[in-house]
Design a protein around this motif. Structure first.
Motif, short mmCIF file in Angstrom:
data_model
loop_
_atom_site.label_atom_id
_atom_site.label_comp_id
_atom_site.label_asym_id
_atom_site.label_seq_id
_atom_site.Cartn_x
_atom_site.Cartn_y
_atom_site.Cartn_z
N ALA A 1 -2.49 0.68 0.24
CA ALA A 1 -1.48 -0.60 0.18
C ALA A 1 -2.12 -1.90 0.34
N VAL B 1 1.70 -5.52 0.89
CA VAL B 1 2.71 -4.88 0.37
C VAL B 1 3.99 -5.24 1.13
N THR B 2 5.07 -5.60 0.57
CA THR B 2 6.32 -5.88 0.99
C THR B 2 7.27 -4.54 0.79
N VAL B 3 7.88 -4.21 1.73
CA VAL B 3 8.89 -2.91 1.79
C VAL B 3 10.32 -3.49 2.28
N SER C 1 11.92 4.18 4.16
CA SER C 1 11.81 3.24 3.04
C SER C 1 10.20 3.23 2.85
N THR D 1 8.47 3.98 -0.94
CA THR D 1 7.62 3.07 -1.79
C THR D 1 6.30 3.75 -1.98
N ASP E 1 7.32 6.10 -4.96
CA ASP E 1 7.62 5.23 -6.07
C ASP E 1 6.54 5.18 -6.83
N ALA E 2 5.37 4.73 -5.90
CA ALA E 2 3.94 4.31 -6.54
C ALA E 2 3.36 5.45 -7.29
N ARG F 1 6.54 -0.37 -8.63
CA ARG F 1 5.95 -1.39 -7.66
C ARG F 1 6.74 -1.41 -6.69
N PRO F 2 6.16 -2.00 -5.61
CA PRO F 2 6.87 -2.43 -4.33
C PRO F 2 7.44 -3.75 -4.40
N VAL G 1 0.43 -1.20 -4.42
CA VAL G 1 -0.09 0.41 -4.09
C VAL G 1 -0.74 0.99 -4.97
#
Length: 605
Positions: free
Chosen positions: A306, A309-311, A344, A348, A351-352, A357-358, A363
């Motif tokens: 990562a 990254v923003t979650v 979450s 994330t 999902d990557a 994308r975050p 990621v």
């Protein structure tokens, strides 16, 4: 010193159902002040034993004798709280507030379970209707009912608790902090306690005696869970009652107990010399170097990276500027406050793997990553399938480290022994479905595992089998669990989300996490106290002071509701309709908070 008086005696008690003998001529006793943990496989009769002691069920033969005047409070697996009543009436009946609010015990329970005397963590505090509460909130209300002293169906006494507490899975719906608080609270009471739980840390922290329910009999052991592991292994060795495989597993777990954190053995009652002799030649539970070597061969050098990254969950930022590398063979325990973003973060990363994308940042995912995610939601399976068939539909054989395992062997390791592999899926209990879900997931041969509350509905014997299974699994793993023992047992590193949008590694593990949380609460309480005292230093009339206090209580409740909505937004991050509804509620709450703060400032000025 005279022996403690007996409160309850079971005299040659037997209990059977059409398909199983639960208890066969069992004689037991509970003395004043004893702390007894009840363990055994699901379905072997642990809950039935508690019901017999509570006299909510009658034995087929034998008798249950209770010393005159003994009061008993029981927490079952389901509650009987009336939906139409309020939390206040469920806990205190018609008693006036001044009768219970001054009790240190009541204040401690309400603070530990609901965040304060007014229960700010509930939707409408103590005036919340039982029927509108979530399952977890109802469970905490029922636990509070028992702890504040409601015994044998009578309203709570605010002077004395019950003589005997019967607790069936009291740690359900509590987080790691809540479980630590409950253990400390129960250790401070004078009540005798009989508790059924699969939480082995809790057993070790609280209990001085273990009842092991097996095949209609109950075996008694002195000490907590650590002592039980040693004594049971030794008894089975001497009497040749168990197969060699199980004895090796017990020794393996004992070796980890003795080599683990100091807190793990701080209350062990067994002789250290005997324990050391038993495990002298026992290797560590995992060969870390070999597992990393296997994992690197399967995964390469990169698993997840990562970068800045923003979650997010909806519009709420849970983590920002996250830089984290998760390499091959890493075993991570992820802990954190509710709503901080544990699930979450996993989402994330997941999902990557599908090129999503975050919210910000990037990621990087290893090319060979094959992810499996055990969620808290049950898999929907065809009820006409049999257990083994449903596992073989994923694969018939799986490579497990250096060994190959058939679907039947894996099912056996997870508790589906013999004829149980032919059970129809529709006939499985919740715990059995959970084990089946896990077996199917592992048969897919993933090299990365996300385990979200994997211990739900599993008994201790199945948990030890799962831990032993994971010891040989070569891959990268993240575990999110409120079961402290399991997390410390299977993970090599602990990372924490403390609610400040950062991810931290904790070298001293969960013990350090609890210390940091206690410090954070202490730091946040000091400014709040200072704000509360500030207006009283001026010449404010009594009516103004009263309104200020009322506003502060309202503000606490609104802030807790806002935090609860944020947690719901994190949970329903993939449901646009639900998110829209929650965002509307969040806006209303934030406007209400602003109005309260504005009025408070006017009065303070």
């Amino acid at each position: 010193m005279s022996a403690a008086p007996n409160l309850v005696n079971l005299e040659t008690v037997s209990k059977a159902y059409p398909d199983q003998v639960i208890l066969d001529a069992v004689s037991l006793g509970v003395s004043a002040g004893q702390r007894i943990g009840v363990v055994g496989r699901n379905g072997d009769g642990k809950s039935t034993l508690l019901k017999l002691i509570a006299r909510t069920e009658e034995p087929d033969s034998g008798r249950v004798v209770r010393t005159g005047g003994t009061t008993v409070a029981s927490l079952g697996q389901t509650d009987t709280l009336p939906d139409a009543s309020t939390v206040r009436s469920a806990l205190f009946g018609d008693a006036d507030a001044h009768e219970w609010a001054s009790s240190p015990r009541v204040r401690e329970v309400l603070g530990g379970l609901f965040g304060g005397l007014d229960a700010p963590s509930l939707p409408d505090g103590l005036d919340s209707r039982i029927g509108v509460l979530s399952g977890g909130e109802r469970r905490r209300v029922d636990l509070a009912r028992v702890l504040v002293g409601s015994a044998d169906g009578r309203p709570a006494s605010v002077t004395e608790g019950a003589d005997l507490l019967l607790l069936d899975e009291p740690t359900n719906h509590l987080d790691i902090e809540g479980i630590a608080w409950l253990a400390a609270y129960l250790n401070s009471t004078k009540s005798a306690i009989v508790v059924v739980t699969h939480d082995r840390w809790f057993l070790d922290e609280l209990c001085d005696r273990i009842w092991d329910v097996q095949g209609g009999s109950v075996f008694e052991y002195d000490g907590g869970y650590s002592a039980y592991v040693l004594a049971r292994a030794e008894r089975e060795r001497q009497a040749a009652l168990a197969e060699e495989k199980r004895q090796n597993l017990m020794r393996k777990e004992l070796a980890w107990l003795r080599r683990g954190p100091k807190a793990r053995t701080s209350k062990a009652k067994f002789r250290v010399d005997a324990a050391n002799e038993l495990i002298a030649n026992e290797p560590p539970p995992r060969d870390a170097a070999e597992l990393v070597s296997f994992a690197t061969a399967r995964l390469g050098k990169t698993v997840f990276e990562a970068h800045d990254v923003t979650v997010k969950a909806g519009d709420q930022v849970l983590l920002e500027h996250l830089d984290w590398m998760l390499g091959p063979g890493k075993r991570v325990g992820l802990v954190g406050v509710n709503g901080a973003g544990k699930t979450s973060l996993l989402r994330t990363l997941a999902d990557a793997t599908e090129d999503r994308r975050p919210a910000a940042g990037r990621v990087k995912v290893g090319r060979t990553v094959k992810l499996a995610w055990l969620t808290q939601h049950m898999e929907d399976l065809d009820g006409s399938w049999r257990v083994l068939e449903s596992i073989e539909r994923v694969a018939k054989r799986v490579q497990w480290g250096r060994k190959e395992m058939t679907a039947g062997q894996l099912a056996e390791r997870l508790g589906f022994v013999g004829g149980r592999q032919r059970t129809l899926v529709r006939d499985l209990s919740g715990g059995q479905r959970r084990r089946l879900q896990l077996a199917r997931l592992l048969m897919a041969e993933p090299n990365v595992l996300f385990l979200d509350e994997p211990t739900n509905d599993l008994d201790i014997e199945t948990l030890t089998q799962l831990e032993d299974l994971l010891d040989d699994w070569p891959g990268t793993m993240i575990v999110v669990s409120h079961d402290r023992y399991f997390t410390e047992r299977v993970a090599d590193e602990t990372w924490a989300l403390l609610g400040d949008k950062r991810l931290r590694m904790l070298p001293r593990g969960i013990e350090e996490y609890l210390e940091r949380r206690a410090e954070a609460k202490s730091d946040s309480a000091a400014p709040a106290a200072a704000r509360a005292k500030a207006p009283s230093q001026s010449t404010i009339d009594r009516a103004t002071q009263k309104e200020l206090s009322k506003l502060e209580r309202r503000l606490e409740k609104v802030e807790d509701k806002i935090a609860a909505v944020h947690a719901d937004m994190a949970e329903f991050a993939t449901d646009p309709g639900k998110l829209t509804e929650l965002q509307g509620r969040l806006g209303d709450l934030e406007r209400e908070r602003d109005e309260i703060e504005e009025r408070w400032m006017d009065l303070a000025d």
